[in-house]
Design an enzyme around this catalytic site. Structure first.
Site, mmCIF file in Angstrom:
data_model
loop_
_atom_site.group_PDB
_atom_site.id
_atom_site.type_symbol
_atom_site.label_atom_id
_atom_site.label_comp_id
_atom_site.label_asym_id
_atom_site.label_seq_id
_atom_site.Cartn_x
_atom_site.Cartn_y
_atom_site.Cartn_z
ATOM 1 N N GLN A 1 63.294 33.582 58.348
ATOM 2 C CA GLN A 1 63.680 31.814 58.386
ATOM 3 C C GLN A 1 63.505 31.351 60.107
ATOM 4 O OE1 GLN A 1 63.942 29.976 55.515
ATOM 5 N NE2 GLN A 1 64.155 28.335 57.260
ATOM 6 N N CYS B 1 66.733 25.220 55.952
ATOM 7 C CA CYS B 1 66.134 25.872 55.160
ATOM 8 C C CYS B 1 66.245 25.693 53.577
ATOM 9 C CB CYS B 1 66.903 27.643 55.604
ATOM 10 S SG CYS B 1 68.753 27.746 55.016
ATOM 11 N N ASP C 1 72.809 24.101 55.828
ATOM 12 C CA ASP C 1 72.560 25.183 55.636
ATOM 13 C C ASP C 1 73.581 25.315 53.866
ATOM 14 O OD1 ASP C 1 71.575 27.332 53.790
ATOM 15 O OD2 ASP C 1 71.817 29.038 55.083
ATOM 16 N N ARG D 1 64.829 41.512 50.569
ATOM 17 C CA ARG D 1 65.646 40.635 50.541
ATOM 18 C C ARG D 1 66.871 41.880 49.960
ATOM 19 N NH1 ARG D 1 65.741 34.396 48.608
ATOM 20 N NH2 ARG D 1 65.564 34.163 51.811
ATOM 21 N N ARG E 1 57.274 28.390 56.852
ATOM 22 C CA ARG E 1 57.720 29.663 56.046
ATOM 23 C C ARG E 1 56.312 30.782 56.010
ATOM 24 N NH1 ARG E 1 62.227 31.459 54.312
ATOM 25 N NH2 ARG E 1 61.674 32.597 55.459
ATOM 26 N N HIS F 1 69.279 35.856 58.565
ATOM 27 C CA HIS F 1 68.057 35.502 58.816
ATOM 28 C C HIS F 1 66.515 35.201 58.707
ATOM 29 C CE1 HIS F 1 65.082 34.195 54.541
ATOM 30 N NE2 HIS F 1 65.833 32.873 55.035
#
Ligand code: CP
Ligand code: NVA
Length: 304
Positions: free
Chosen positions: A128, A261, A217, A98, A289, A125
């Site tokens: 996700q 998310c 988001d 990340r 996830r 992402h």
């Protein structure tokens, strides 16, 4: 095989992770020792709850080992980035990174001797959205032909939804008056629009009325959230984006599933009430996830 962006993956790669993730959720014991003797390094320059836990716990459940590296306490802070990635990749079997900048994810993949998974950068992402496709498949029985509206800031999550939609045949309508500068990807957007699977709209209620899924988001990405230099832009967004908040009023009379998310900011991009509405699947999405990450790691290790 790396996962830098879903743009680089085929429809088959994506759907295979979705199917495998669902299978892992149903039959976890069948996958309990697949990663025995293997190590996953998680290199995180930004905060995380879900991605980190999904990676660490997922790897443990697959019989493997994981190693969390908080960027700030490694020597990534003081030396050549690619030297450190090269060394790390000599120790482990896969790296979940990340990183702040998308360019660094690319630079990591250039020198790594093992697969690099993008665990959320400023542009994409992908992990996700793999889990999100799994959730949509579970809830609606399909991903192809699903109509999804993304409402909010055009950001990393929005880009990955567009990229995935164009590959698997999911229609993505973007209602986003602001784009994060780092998320501008004209080539992705134009290509997705050419397939007929992506469009923009300024009419939120019309878009919601036509949707199977409505997704939002954060209005401010995590690395800027508490940054004093971003404060005035944050306030500008809070004022400008208020009409785009997902809440019971904009959702009135509509049955679309609501996705986010997470982490969510109640009272900003989504109301607290809607988070807990029966149409909201945000917590199932979040739980997935874990399975999405396990499916991804298994697939990547098989292909490598
Ligand atoms: N959705 C997501 O990636 O959450 P984290 O930032 O907590 O990992
Ligand atoms: N767009 C959000 C995603 C969080 C998982 C961010 O980058 O902070």
């Amino acid at each position: 095989m790396h996962l830098i962006s879903l743009k680089d993956w085929t429809r088959e790669d994506i759907l295979s992770v979705v199917e495998r993730s669902i299978d892992i959720k149903r039959f976890p014991d069948r996958y309990g020792d697949l990663m025995q003797g293997r190590s996953l390094a998680l290199l995180f320059q930004k905060t995380s709850t879900r991605t980190r836990c999904a990676g660490e716990i997922g790897m443990t459940q697959l019989g493997g080992h994981s190693l969390f590296l908080d960027w700030g306490v490694t020597n990534f802070v003081l030396t050549d980035f690619q030297d450190e990635i090269r060394v790390l990749s000599d120790y482990v079997d896969v790296i979940l990174a990340r990183l702040l900048k998308h360019s660094d994810v690319i630079r990591a993949a250039e020198v790594s001797s093992v697969p690099v998974i993008n665990g959320c950068c400023d542009r994409y992402h992908p992990t996700q959205i793999l889990a999100d496709l799994m959730t949509i498949q579970e809830k609606l029985g399909r991903v192809e032909g699903v109509k999804l509206t993304y409402v909010g800031i055009h950001n990393n999550v929005c880009n990955s939804l567009i990229a995935a939609g164009a590959k698997v045949g999911m229609e993505v309508t973007v209602v986003a008056p602001i784009t994060n500068p780092a998320a501008v990807d004209d080539a992705l957007f134009e290509e997705a629009c050419r397939t007929g699977l992506c469009r923009t709209s300024t009419r939120l209620s019309e878009a919601i009325a036509e949707s199977d899924v409505v997704y939002t988001d954060t209005w401010v990405d995590m690395e800027f959230f508490g940054n004093p230099e971003f404060e005035s832009e944050k306030q500008r967004r809070i004022e400008l984006m208020q009409p785009y908040q997902l809440n019971n009023t904009v959702m009135e009379g509509h049955n679309a599933l609501v996705m986010h998310c997470l982490p969510a900011h109640r009272g900003y991009e989504i109301s607290g009430e809607l988070m807990h509405d029966p149409r909201s699947i945000v917590f199932e999405q979040s739980e997935n996830r874990l399975y999405g990450m396990k499916g991804l790691v298994v697939q990547i290790m098989r292909e490598t």
